[in-house]
Design a protein around this motif. Structure first.
Motif, PDB file in Angstrom:
ATOM      1  N   UNK A 223      23.426  19.661 151.803  1.00 24.85           N
ATOM      2  CA  UNK A 223      23.550  18.411 152.876  1.00 24.85           C
ATOM      3  C   UNK A 223      22.324  18.891 154.288  1.00 24.85           C
ATOM      4  N   UNK A 224      22.572  19.654 154.244  1.00 23.02           N
ATOM      5  CA  UNK A 224      20.606  20.059 155.839  1.00 23.02           C
ATOM      6  C   UNK A 224      20.101  20.635 154.952  1.00 23.02           C
ATOM      7  N   UNK A 225      19.751  21.081 153.561  1.00 20.25           N
ATOM      8  CA  UNK A 225      18.447  22.396 153.553  1.00 20.25           C
ATOM      9  C   UNK A 225      17.767  20.889 152.676  1.00 20.25           C
ATOM     10  N   UNK A 226      16.200  20.315 153.173  1.00 13.07           N
ATOM     11  CA  UNK A 226      15.139  19.663 152.200  1.00 13.07           C
ATOM     12  C   UNK A 226      15.700  20.108 150.430  1.00 13.07           C
ATOM     13  N   UNK A 227      15.076  21.364 150.228  1.00  8.88           N
ATOM     14  CA  UNK A 227      15.172  21.519 148.880  1.00  8.88           C
ATOM     15  C   UNK A 227      16.849  22.712 148.940  1.00  8.88           C
ATOM     16  N   UNK A 228      17.370  22.186 148.190  1.00  7.81           N
ATOM     17  CA  UNK A 228      18.658  22.733 148.082  1.00  7.81           C
ATOM     18  C   UNK A 228      18.449  23.748 147.398  1.00  7.81           C
ATOM     19  N   UNK A 229      17.890  23.777 146.125  1.00  3.29           N
ATOM     20  CA  UNK A 229      17.542  24.877 145.360  1.00  3.29           C
ATOM     21  C   UNK A 229      16.743  26.176 146.253  1.00  3.29           C
ATOM     22  N   UNK A 230      15.926  26.029 146.824  1.00  3.70           N
ATOM     23  CA  UNK A 230      15.195  26.958 147.443  1.00  3.70           C
ATOM     24  C   UNK A 230      15.573  26.567 148.926  1.00  3.70           C
TER      25      UNK A 230
END
Length: 271
Positions: A223-230
């Motif tokens: 929910x807070x990361x631009x790219x949760x995978x990175x």
């Protein structure tokens, strides 16, 4: 469901005034009776439902402050009940699960449960969990000025009093525990915390399943990361735990160097 009532207030603490309204959903009458009895003796106003449709009907008539929800319900299971309730707004949920059903516990947390208790359980422990979840949900004490001050970092703005979090002008739909976890990280930027420390400081537990922390970090990153995978904001520090990186520097060459070669960058156990 239609005509969902407004979310309840925080309730009162005067003699004779219930500490809060709790909905208990369990198809085992013995378990439900024990849970209801302990909660009522602790000062809560409690309603009881034996299956999913009855629980949703009770929810429609009066929005509870918290739901104690068994996963293994006949027909409509606890996951679906939780999803339908959450579709109409935030409500804290403590799920009851069978001992050893780790997949169910994790799925329950990912569905949006704030806490879970495994069967068989101590009714007193359950009451303490209810107390803790509601206490955190009602925010900081009126005289705790520092705890009430808004927090800002890396495009995030969090209001502890209103319990609202915004990222780049967009409000985030956070569960109670996700909000508490983000608040804690924002109050301690740059500091590494182990999962044990996060469980103690955010959940208020001195013991418990550490996968709870892992799942909530993963959901929060989503929910807070631009790219949760990175992830760039909530970093994994391998062998230690997690750290909120206020610098948010995506081009820094050392952002993921703390991970050993070939290690995943997000959800693996950091310990």
């Amino acid at each position: 469901m239609e005509n969902i009532p407004d979310a309840p207030g925080s309730g009162g603490t005067d003699p004779g005034v219930p500490r809060g309204h709790v909905l208990v959903v369990d198809d085992d009458p013995t378990v439900a009776e024990v849970v209801v009895g302990y909660l009522e003796r602790a000062g809560y106003d409690v309603r009881r439902a034996g299956d999913g449709p009855a629980a949703l009907e009770c929810f429609t008539v009066r929005r509870p402050d918290l739901v104690v929800l068994d996963l293994m319900l006949p027909g409509m299971d606890g996951f679906e009940v939780c999803r339908r309730m959450r579709a109409h707004g935030r409500v804290p949920v403590i799920m009851l699960t069978a001992r050893g059903d780790e997949d169910d516990r994790i799925l329950g947390l990912e569905t949006g449960a704030d806490d879970y208790v495994t069967k068989p359980f101590s009714p007193r422990e359950l009451v303490l969990r209810v107390d803790a979840v509601l206490r955190r949900g009602r925010g900081a004490a009126p005289d705790a000025d520092d705890a009430r001050a808004p927090l800002e970092c890396a495009g995030l703005r969090l209001d502890p009093v209103a319990r609202r979090a915004v990222r780049d002008g967009r409000e985030l739909a956070l569960t109670l525990r996700e909000f508490d976890l983000l608040t804690f990280f924002l109050r301690h930027p740059g500091r590494v915390f182990t999962r044990e420390e996060l469980m103690r400081e955010v959940w208020g537990w001195d013991f418990g399943d550490l996968s709870t922390v892992t799942v909530h970090v993963r959901r929060l990153r989503g929910k807070v990361e631009t790219d949760p995978a990175r992830p760039q904001l909530i970093q994994t520090v391998w062998g230690v735990g997690y750290r909120l990186d206020p610098a948010l520097a995506p081009t820094r060459p050392d952002v993921t160097r703390t991970a050993p070669p070939g290690a995943p960058t997000t959800d693996a156990d950091p310990s």
